[in-house]
Design a protein around this motif. Sequence first.
Motif, PDB file in Angstrom:
ATOM      1  N   ASN A 204      -2.607  16.562   7.666  1.00  0.00           N
ATOM      2  CA  ASN A 204      -4.006  16.634   7.081  1.00  0.00           C
ATOM      3  C   ASN A 204      -4.763  15.447   7.556  1.00  0.00           C
ATOM      4  O   ASN A 204      -6.101  15.503   7.137  1.00  0.00           O
ATOM      5  CB  ASN A 204      -3.791  17.004   5.857  1.00  0.00           C
ATOM      6  N   GLY A 205      -4.295  14.562   8.222  1.00  0.00           N
ATOM      7  CA  GLY A 205      -5.050  13.321   8.624  1.00  0.00           C
ATOM      8  C   GLY A 205      -4.977  12.066   7.794  1.00  0.00           C
ATOM      9  O   GLY A 205      -5.669  11.181   7.908  1.00  0.00           O
ATOM     10  N   ASN A 206      -4.268  12.362   6.809  1.00  0.00           N
ATOM     11  CA  ASN A 206      -4.178  10.962   5.832  1.00  0.00           C
ATOM     12  C   ASN A 206      -3.242  10.366   6.260  1.00  0.00           C
ATOM     13  O   ASN A 206      -2.276  10.281   6.696  1.00  0.00           O
ATOM     14  CB  ASN A 206      -3.367  11.689   4.410  1.00  0.00           C
ATOM     15  N   ASN A 207      -3.533   8.896   5.930  1.00  0.00           N
ATOM     16  CA  ASN A 207      -2.638   7.736   6.463  1.00  0.00           C
ATOM     17  C   ASN A 207      -1.836   6.865   5.413  1.00  0.00           C
ATOM     18  O   ASN A 207      -1.721   5.950   5.648  1.00  0.00           O
ATOM     19  CB  ASN A 207      -3.078   6.957   7.639  1.00  0.00           C
ATOM     20  N   VAL A 208      -1.943   7.460   4.099  1.00  0.00           N
ATOM     21  CA  VAL A 208      -1.446   6.555   3.037  1.00  0.00           C
ATOM     22  C   VAL A 208       0.089   6.713   3.370  1.00  0.00           C
ATOM     23  O   VAL A 208       0.797   7.844   3.130  1.00  0.00           O
ATOM     24  CB  VAL A 208      -1.754   7.219   1.682  1.00  0.00           C
ATOM     25  N   ASP A 209       0.813   5.443   3.328  1.00  0.00           N
ATOM     26  CA  ASP A 209       2.249   5.453   3.391  1.00  0.00           C
ATOM     27  C   ASP A 209       2.833   5.156   1.934  1.00  0.00           C
ATOM     28  O   ASP A 209       2.464   3.926   1.464  1.00  0.00           O
ATOM     29  CB  ASP A 209       2.873   4.438   4.341  1.00  0.00           C
ATOM     30  N   MET A 210       3.406   5.946   1.279  1.00  0.00           N
ATOM     31  CA  MET A 210       3.891   5.782  -0.197  1.00  0.00           C
ATOM     32  C   MET A 210       4.810   4.558  -0.210  1.00  0.00           C
ATOM     33  O   MET A 210       4.862   3.668  -1.216  1.00  0.00           O
ATOM     34  CB  MET A 210       4.435   6.905  -0.696  1.00  0.00           C
ATOM     35  N   ASP A 211       5.848   4.542   0.831  1.00  0.00           N
ATOM     36  CA  ASP A 211       6.823   3.342   0.664  1.00  0.00           C
ATOM     37  C   ASP A 211       6.033   2.009   0.722  1.00  0.00           C
ATOM     38  O   ASP A 211       6.210   1.183  -0.020  1.00  0.00           O
ATOM     39  CB  ASP A 211       7.776   3.409   1.944  1.00  0.00           C
ATOM     40  N   LYS A 212       5.018   1.752   1.714  1.00  0.00           N
ATOM     41  CA  LYS A 212       4.283   0.568   1.770  1.00  0.00           C
ATOM     42  C   LYS A 212       3.487   0.462   0.617  1.00  0.00           C
ATOM     43  O   LYS A 212       3.465  -0.762   0.234  1.00  0.00           O
ATOM     44  CB  LYS A 212       3.344   0.659   2.958  1.00  0.00           C
ATOM     45  N   GLU A 213       2.859   1.259   0.025  1.00  0.00           N
ATOM     46  CA  GLU A 213       2.096   1.185  -1.283  1.00  0.00           C
ATOM     47  C   GLU A 213       2.894   0.667  -2.406  1.00  0.00           C
ATOM     48  O   GLU A 213       2.410  -0.160  -3.116  1.00  0.00           O
ATOM     49  CB  GLU A 213       1.306   2.332  -1.464  1.00  0.00           C
ATOM     50  N   MET A 214       4.029   1.372  -2.738  1.00  0.00           N
ATOM     51  CA  MET A 214       4.727   0.941  -3.533  1.00  0.00           C
ATOM     52  C   MET A 214       5.399  -0.385  -3.460  1.00  0.00           C
ATOM     53  O   MET A 214       5.426  -1.503  -4.295  1.00  0.00           O
ATOM     54  CB  MET A 214       6.023   1.858  -3.783  1.00  0.00           C
ATOM     55  N   ALA A 215       5.443  -0.860  -2.162  1.00  0.00           N
ATOM     56  CA  ALA A 215       5.963  -2.363  -1.908  1.00  0.00           C
ATOM     57  C   ALA A 215       4.897  -3.367  -2.152  1.00  0.00           C
ATOM     58  O   ALA A 215       5.257  -4.276  -2.846  1.00  0.00           O
ATOM     59  CB  ALA A 215       6.442  -2.367  -0.444  1.00  0.00           C
ATOM     60  N   ASP A 216       3.787  -2.748  -1.816  1.00  0.00           N
ATOM     61  CA  ASP A 216       2.471  -3.671  -1.927  1.00  0.00           C
ATOM     62  C   ASP A 216       2.246  -4.155  -3.459  1.00  0.00           C
ATOM     63  O   ASP A 216       1.947  -5.014  -3.949  1.00  0.00           O
ATOM     64  CB  ASP A 216       1.280  -3.257  -1.387  1.00  0.00           C
ATOM     65  N   MET A 217       2.585  -2.768  -4.247  1.00  0.00           N
ATOM     66  CA  MET A 217       2.312  -2.935  -5.780  1.00  0.00           C
ATOM     67  C   MET A 217       3.222  -3.818  -6.342  1.00  0.00           C
ATOM     68  O   MET A 217       2.890  -4.478  -7.032  1.00  0.00           O
ATOM     69  CB  MET A 217       2.604  -1.635  -6.176  1.00  0.00           C
ATOM     70  N   ALA A 218       4.610  -3.951  -6.073  1.00  0.00           N
ATOM     71  CA  ALA A 218       5.583  -4.600  -6.424  1.00  0.00           C
ATOM     72  C   ALA A 218       5.283  -6.118  -6.024  1.00  0.00           C
ATOM     73  O   ALA A 218       5.178  -6.813  -7.056  1.00  0.00           O
ATOM     74  CB  ALA A 218       6.792  -4.335  -5.986  1.00  0.00           C
ATOM     75  N   GLU A 219       4.761  -6.441  -5.153  1.00  0.00           N
ATOM     76  CA  GLU A 219       4.449  -7.696  -4.604  1.00  0.00           C
ATOM     77  C   GLU A 219       3.143  -8.048  -5.390  1.00  0.00           C
ATOM     78  O   GLU A 219       3.433  -9.363  -5.657  1.00  0.00           O
ATOM     79  CB  GLU A 219       4.116  -8.005  -3.101  1.00  0.00           C
ATOM     80  N   ASN A 220       2.439  -7.390  -5.498  1.00  0.00           N
ATOM     81  CA  ASN A 220       1.198  -7.917  -6.204  1.00  0.00           C
ATOM     82  C   ASN A 220       1.342  -8.130  -7.628  1.00  0.00           C
ATOM     83  O   ASN A 220       0.922  -9.171  -8.148  1.00  0.00           O
ATOM     84  CB  ASN A 220       0.158  -6.634  -6.066  1.00  0.00           C
ATOM     85  N   GLN A 221       2.304  -7.478  -8.099  1.00  0.00           N
ATOM     86  CA  GLN A 221       2.897  -7.648  -9.679  1.00  0.00           C
ATOM     87  C   GLN A 221       3.361  -8.804  -9.603  1.00  0.00           C
ATOM     88  O   GLN A 221       3.332  -9.650 -10.906  1.00  0.00           O
ATOM     89  CB  GLN A 221       3.723  -6.320 -10.245  1.00  0.00           C
ATOM     90  N   ILE A 222       4.421  -9.244  -8.875  1.00  0.00           N
ATOM     91  CA  ILE A 222       5.110 -10.696  -8.864  1.00  0.00           C
ATOM     92  C   ILE A 222       4.030 -11.822  -9.006  1.00  0.00           C
ATOM     93  O   ILE A 222       4.110 -12.467  -9.527  1.00  0.00           O
ATOM     94  CB  ILE A 222       6.163 -10.655  -7.751  1.00  0.00           C
ATOM     95  N   TYR A 223       3.104 -11.394  -8.015  1.00  0.00           N
ATOM     96  CA  TYR A 223       2.037 -12.398  -7.663  1.00  0.00           C
ATOM     97  C   TYR A 223       1.267 -12.658  -8.963  1.00  0.00           C
ATOM     98  O   TYR A 223       0.724 -13.911  -9.390  1.00  0.00           O
ATOM     99  CB  TYR A 223       1.114 -11.891  -6.275  1.00  0.00           C
ATOM    100  N   TYR A 224       0.901 -11.700  -9.492  1.00  0.00           N
ATOM    101  CA  TYR A 224      -0.027 -11.595 -10.987  1.00  0.00           C
ATOM    102  C   TYR A 224       0.630 -12.254 -11.894  1.00  0.00           C
ATOM    103  O   TYR A 224       0.132 -13.133 -12.752  1.00  0.00           O
ATOM    104  CB  TYR A 224      -0.483 -10.098 -11.289  1.00  0.00           C
ATOM    105  N   GLU A 225       2.084 -11.897 -12.145  1.00  0.00           N
ATOM    106  CA  GLU A 225       2.933 -12.601 -13.053  1.00  0.00           C
ATOM    107  C   GLU A 225       3.053 -14.138 -12.994  1.00  0.00           C
ATOM    108  O   GLU A 225       3.172 -14.839 -13.862  1.00  0.00           O
ATOM    109  CB  GLU A 225       4.107 -11.820 -13.161  1.00  0.00           C
ATOM    110  N   ALA A 226       3.217 -14.375 -11.712  1.00  0.00           N
ATOM    111  CA  ALA A 226       3.326 -15.943 -11.496  1.00  0.00           C
ATOM    112  C   ALA A 226       1.708 -16.783 -11.888  1.00  0.00           C
ATOM    113  O   ALA A 226       2.008 -17.856 -12.352  1.00  0.00           O
ATOM    114  CB  ALA A 226       3.475 -16.299  -9.948  1.00  0.00           C
ATOM    115  N   LEU A 227       0.818 -16.034 -11.512  1.00  0.00           N
ATOM    116  CA  LEU A 227      -0.324 -16.724 -11.878  1.00  0.00           C
ATOM    117  C   LEU A 227      -0.720 -16.834 -13.389  1.00  0.00           C
ATOM    118  O   LEU A 227      -1.010 -17.622 -14.069  1.00  0.00           O
ATOM    119  CB  LEU A 227      -1.689 -15.839 -11.224  1.00  0.00           C
ATOM    120  N   VAL A 228      -0.165 -15.567 -13.967  1.00  0.00           N
ATOM    121  CA  VAL A 228      -0.286 -15.675 -15.453  1.00  0.00           C
ATOM    122  C   VAL A 228       0.445 -16.733 -16.037  1.00  0.00           C
ATOM    123  O   VAL A 228       0.254 -17.575 -17.111  1.00  0.00           O
ATOM    124  CB  VAL A 228      -0.363 -14.373 -16.271  1.00  0.00           C
ATOM    125  N   ASP A 229       1.790 -16.810 -15.728  1.00  0.00           N
ATOM    126  CA  ASP A 229       2.667 -17.885 -16.174  1.00  0.00           C
ATOM    127  C   ASP A 229       2.174 -19.184 -15.762  1.00  0.00           C
ATOM    128  O   ASP A 229       2.159 -20.135 -16.635  1.00  0.00           O
ATOM    129  CB  ASP A 229       4.098 -17.554 -15.308  1.00  0.00           C
TER     130      ASP A 229
END
Length: 129
Positions: A87-112
């Motif tokens: 349908n022309g969509n280019n969202v890669d769920m595996d990449k998005e979930m990996a980016d989300m996990a990386e972003n969560q670790i980054y956020y938690e490090a900043l809050v710490d």
Amino acid sequence: MSLFSTTFQTIENGISYASQKQQTIAQNIANVDTPNYKSKTVSRTSEFRDLLHNELEAYQTDSKHIPFSDSSQRAITQQGNTSYQANGNNVDMDKEMADMAENQIYYEALVDRLNGKFNSLQTVIRGGK
């Protein structure tokens, strides 16, 4: 003389970046089945990264660790040159979930780090007790 170092502002910019990145990732995931939707990414500008690198050097014990740097200047770009679905969509769920996990670790490090700075201030206010 400034009462606080620029660390608080740097951490605030980092948390703001992580929040914006989380919103962008969530938007991509929400539109995974939307026809012709093109995924978006948040990127930092190189000028600020160079400035921050000169001001704040984080100790990185492994090359695979996420670098502790951020930008108050960032841009949201649309990835329009690929298509993963018929349908022309280019969202890669595996990449998005990996980016989300990386972003969560980054956020938690900043809050710490922010908690550590506040604990240091609290110790100073109490007179070292």
